[in-house]
Design an enzyme around this catalytic site. Structure first.
Site, PDB file in Angstrom:
ATOM      1  N   LYS A   6      -9.067 -20.192  16.986  1.00  0.00           N
ATOM      2  CA  LYS A   6      -9.313 -21.576  17.429  1.00  0.00           C
ATOM      3  C   LYS A   6     -10.773 -21.947  17.185  1.00  0.00           C
ATOM      4  CE  LYS A   6     -11.874 -20.611  21.333  1.00  0.00           C
ATOM      5  NZ  LYS A   6     -13.331 -20.867  21.416  1.00  0.00           N
ATOM      6  N   VAL A  90     -14.198 -10.411  16.235  1.00  0.00           N
ATOM      7  CA  VAL A  90     -14.352 -10.396  17.700  1.00  0.00           C
ATOM      8  C   VAL A  90     -15.754 -10.876  18.095  1.00  0.00           C
ATOM      9  CG1 VAL A  90     -12.668  -8.547  17.978  1.00  0.00           C
ATOM     10  CG2 VAL A  90     -15.078  -7.962  17.711  1.00  0.00           C
ATOM     11  N   LEU A  94     -14.010 -17.509  18.346  1.00  0.00           N
ATOM     12  CA  LEU A  94     -12.784 -17.957  17.679  1.00  0.00           C
ATOM     13  C   LEU A  94     -11.527 -17.664  18.506  1.00  0.00           C
ATOM     14  CD1 LEU A  94     -13.729 -16.784  14.071  1.00  0.00           C
ATOM     15  CD2 LEU A  94     -13.518 -19.158  14.842  1.00  0.00           C
ATOM     16  N   GLY A  95     -11.702 -17.118  19.690  1.00  0.00           N
ATOM     17  CA  GLY A  95     -10.564 -16.885  20.588  1.00  0.00           C
ATOM     18  C   GLY A  95      -9.594 -15.829  20.107  1.00  0.00           C
ATOM     19  N   GLY A  97      -9.149 -12.496  20.598  1.00  0.00           N
ATOM     20  CA  GLY A  97      -8.545 -11.643  21.628  1.00  0.00           C
ATOM     21  C   GLY A  97      -7.627 -12.451  22.538  1.00  0.00           C
ATOM     22  N   SER A  98      -8.043 -13.663  22.889  1.00  0.00           N
ATOM     23  CA  SER A  98      -7.223 -14.532  23.744  1.00  0.00           C
ATOM     24  C   SER A  98      -5.920 -14.902  23.055  1.00  0.00           C
ATOM     25  CB  SER A  98      -7.988 -15.817  24.083  1.00  0.00           C
ATOM     26  OG  SER A  98      -9.199 -15.516  24.728  1.00  0.00           O
ATOM     27  N   ASP A 131      -9.595 -18.722  27.921  1.00  0.00           N
ATOM     28  CA  ASP A 131      -9.126 -19.346  26.674  1.00  0.00           C
ATOM     29  C   ASP A 131      -7.646 -19.075  26.379  1.00  0.00           C
ATOM     30  OD1 ASP A 131     -11.470 -20.538  25.948  1.00  0.00           O
ATOM     31  OD2 ASP A 131     -12.065 -18.991  24.503  1.00  0.00           O
TER      32      ASP A 131
HETATM   33  O1  C5P Z   1     -12.697 -16.244  31.258  1.00  0.00           O
HETATM   34  P1  C5P Z   1     -13.378 -15.239  30.400  1.00  0.00           P
HETATM   35  O2  C5P Z   1     -13.176 -13.838  30.886  1.00  0.00           O
HETATM   36  O3  C5P Z   1     -13.084 -15.393  28.960  1.00  0.00           O
HETATM   37  O4  C5P Z   1     -14.938 -15.537  30.547  1.00  0.00           O
HETATM   38  C1  C5P Z   1     -15.929 -14.611  30.207  1.00  0.00           C
HETATM   39  C2  C5P Z   1     -17.189 -14.921  30.995  1.00  0.00           C
HETATM   40  O5  C5P Z   1     -17.751 -16.165  30.556  1.00  0.00           O
HETATM   41  C3  C5P Z   1     -16.955 -15.108  32.481  1.00  0.00           C
HETATM   42  O6  C5P Z   1     -17.027 -13.901  33.165  1.00  0.00           O
HETATM   43  C4  C5P Z   1     -18.086 -16.040  32.889  1.00  0.00           C
HETATM   44  O7  C5P Z   1     -19.278 -15.314  33.048  1.00  0.00           O
HETATM   45  C5  C5P Z   1     -18.254 -16.923  31.650  1.00  0.00           C
HETATM   46  N1  C5P Z   1     -17.515 -18.192  31.748  1.00  0.00           N
HETATM   47  C6  C5P Z   1     -18.020 -19.213  32.523  1.00  0.00           C
HETATM   48  N2  C5P Z   1     -17.338 -20.402  32.616  1.00  0.00           N
HETATM   49  C7  C5P Z   1     -16.185 -20.592  31.940  1.00  0.00           C
HETATM   50  C8  C5P Z   1     -15.666 -19.557  31.137  1.00  0.00           C
HETATM   51  C9  C5P Z   1     -16.356 -18.373  31.051  1.00  0.00           C
HETATM   52  O8  C5P Z   1     -19.075 -19.077  33.164  1.00  0.00           O
HETATM   53  N3  C5P Z   1     -15.563 -21.752  32.029  1.00  0.00           N
END
Ligand code: C5P
Length: 279
Positions: A6, A90, A94-95, A97-98, A131
């Protein structure tokens, strides 16, 4: 299963929430470039992952975690063999892993006959990463909340995309931690983009008002990203932008030949580059 990459066409950071996450408003779009996830049942109950990128094999892999979560949630006890062919880099914004996680949830729901709805799978996906839910509402969607609240938008016409990622990746956590309130915005950039995407007659994609509130911070923390944006511009892209928290940068082209020329100019420059298009 295809697990597409993405890009974020806009990414407004509205502020920091009490739970530590940041409130976002983002238009997201899937691309043709994708990982491939092959799934087959394993009645012995084992859950195994093989991958052509050996560093990604293990219990932290998001596709494996998605499978594990699905079994925990449903009490299903059979296993599966997951075979992941990585094409999306990675730590790249680009998302990848998600998307692998979303593909695992969707594919195993079908393979195991669990009958969970898309909405339920998206809610489960949000527990693996902000994501993940987007990929259930692709190709084009508006993400709000911490990114996990997603509404589909009308799909865009096919647009040619050049991706360019410097050798170094970026830590999403570090980027969000470095944000200061002065860098927050009010969501109006995403609104301006949405208005542009609805415009009739349509505006060519190289003139869309793309934006990313994380870009300024990432440029300072990771000079390689600043150089990647410059390299795209030097190669002929008029309006390059970073996707997500980086480090990949991209440019949109109405014309495939223009995109190909820019891609060719970047191909010898180190890093990773791809010529692709919107899904
Ligand atoms: O949700 P995800 O695990 O992908 O996010 C990785 C890190 O990015 C989170 O632990 C957080 O520190 C930060 N993050 C954030 N606000 C978001 C998404 C991610 O602060 N909306």
């Amino acid at each position: 299963m295809r697990a597409p990459a993405k890009i974020n066409l806009s990414l407004d950071v509205l502020g920091r929430r009490p739970d530590g996450y940041h409130a976002l408003r983002s238009v997201m779009q899937t691309l043709d470039v994708h990982d491939t996830l092959e799934l087959s049942p394993d009645p012995t109950g084992a859950l195994t992952l093989t991958c052509d990128a050996p560093a990604l094999i293990g219990p932290t892999n998001l596709a494996w975690r998605a499978a594990d979560l699905l079994r925990q949630e449903t009490g299903y006890t059979d296993g599966a063999r997951l075979t992941l062919r990585k094409r999306v880099p990675v730590d790249a914004g680009l998302g990848g892993g998600s998307s692998d996680a979303a593909a695992a949830l969707l594919g195993l729901n079908r393979l195991w006959g669990l009958g969970l709805s898309i909405e339920r799978l998206a809610v489960l996906g949000a527990r693996l990463g902000s994501d993940v839910p987007f990929f259930f509402y692709a190709p084009t969607a508006l993400a709000t909340g911490r990114g996990e609240t997603v509404a589909s938008l009308p799909p865009l016409p096919r647009v040619h995309v050049v991706l360019y990622k410097p050798d170094s990746g970026v830590s999403t956590r570090q980027v969000f931690a470095a944000l200061t309130p002065a860098l927050y915005s009010d969501g109006s950039r995403t609104e301006a983009l949405l208005a542009t995407l609805r415009a009739d007659p349509p505006l060519p994609p190289d003139r869309w008002p793309l934006s990313n509130d994380l870009q300024r911070t990432v440029r300072l923390l990771y000079p390689a990203v600043a150089r990647a944006l410059d390299a795209l511009r030097d190669a002929g892209a008029s309006n390059p932008l970073m996707t997500g928290s980086g480090s990949t940068c991209y440019a949109l082209f109405p014309d495939e030949d223009d995109a190909r020329r820019v891609h060719e100019r970047l191909s010898g420059a180190g890093g990773w580059t791809a010529l692709t298009s919107t899904t």
